[in-house]
Design an enzyme around this catalytic site. Sequence first.
Site, PDB file in Angstrom:
ATOM      1  N   SER A 144      -8.583 -28.170  15.921  1.00  0.00           N
ATOM      2  CA  SER A 144      -8.778 -29.110  15.398  1.00  0.00           C
ATOM      3  C   SER A 144      -7.290 -29.657  14.598  1.00  0.00           C
ATOM      4  O   SER A 144      -7.573 -30.932  14.335  1.00  0.00           O
ATOM      5  CB  SER A 144      -9.207 -27.969  13.253  1.00  0.00           C
ATOM      6  N   LYS A 198     -13.087 -15.793   8.675  1.00  0.00           N
ATOM      7  CA  LYS A 198     -14.212 -16.509   7.626  1.00  0.00           C
ATOM      8  C   LYS A 198     -14.930 -15.536   6.453  1.00  0.00           C
ATOM      9  O   LYS A 198     -14.413 -16.587   5.038  1.00  0.00           O
ATOM     10  CB  LYS A 198     -15.356 -17.283   8.015  1.00  0.00           C
TER      11      LYS A 198
END
Length: 291
Positions: free
Chosen positions: A23, A72
Amino acid sequence: MTKITGTTKLLGVIGHPVEHSLSPIMHNAAIAQLGLDYAYLPFPIAPENLQVALAGFVALGVTGFSVTIPHKQAIIPLLSEITPLAEAIGAVNTVTRQNHQWVGTNTDIVGFISPLQTTYHQDWGQKVAVILGNGGAARAVVAGCHQLGFAEIHVVGRNQQRLTQFRDSWEHSPLADNLQVHTWDKLAKLIPQANLLVNTTPIGMYPKVDDSPLSAAEMAGLPKGAIAYDLIYIPQPTQFLKQAITQGAIAIDGLEMLVQQGAAALKIWLQQENVPVDVMRQALRHHLGLN
Ligand code: NAP
């Protein structure tokens, strides 16, 4: 290279470990292209430090961040709000600061469906999806297939107990209506019905590049013209996609999902539609040695 100044705003990714994350490569390329006063950093945060890290982010004025394994699910109770999409799949991969509150969403669904929508203008309403694996990514794939309107969604896994848990987790959701779970031994019956066959297992990922979740005989059942979609992006193509191409299938690799989920997150943080998707894709391809 982003120029860091006294006014630079912070974005980043939290994970444990986070060193492998791609990312920062794609987001900093986009930030540089847009000429924005932002920097995107990796934040290695151990599970026991998640709450204190979030408080630290408030103090530092962090604009938003990506969330990867193992946070998550764990981050959900720490957020003020999550979107219905994130709620449906039970995982958050993008958090943004809005009105002094943390809001979580999940852009993996948009990332997954994006190459299907842009490349193949199909009416999915009569179609059958067969999904290999029942882990975290499979949840976004199931939600994506539901959003596209697939008539049948079949998830195939190796562990009956985890498959049952997977199915039961959608019990109170409209997604359960056309979802069925199966053990691996049902593959020979399912593959000939598949219009879309998705690999969400890590089988075939670098460095085990000769592995495939399917034998050649199993793949031989895939109808010509079906779409084979591997969430893995290294190598390109995977053994799974090579087998599918030999069968006359259309192949999609995982790179575009990675790019599109990142682009969707950047749009949320910057609150603008215009993000340089091509630059993000190219930065990743270059980093991964794909050109
Ligand atoms: P995960 O939560 O660990 O799930 C992996 C799934 O694969 C589980 O259901 C697991 O089965 C199954 N599996 C693993 N090894 C297997 C084997 N030898 N035989 C049969 N099934 C096997 O991982 P994830 O987060 O979903 O990620 C899965 C893959 O998707 C990874 O390769 C990841 O890099 C890729 N991914 C790509 C993107 C993208 O943007 N392109 C996004 C997310 C993930 P059990 O449940 O029985 O253990």
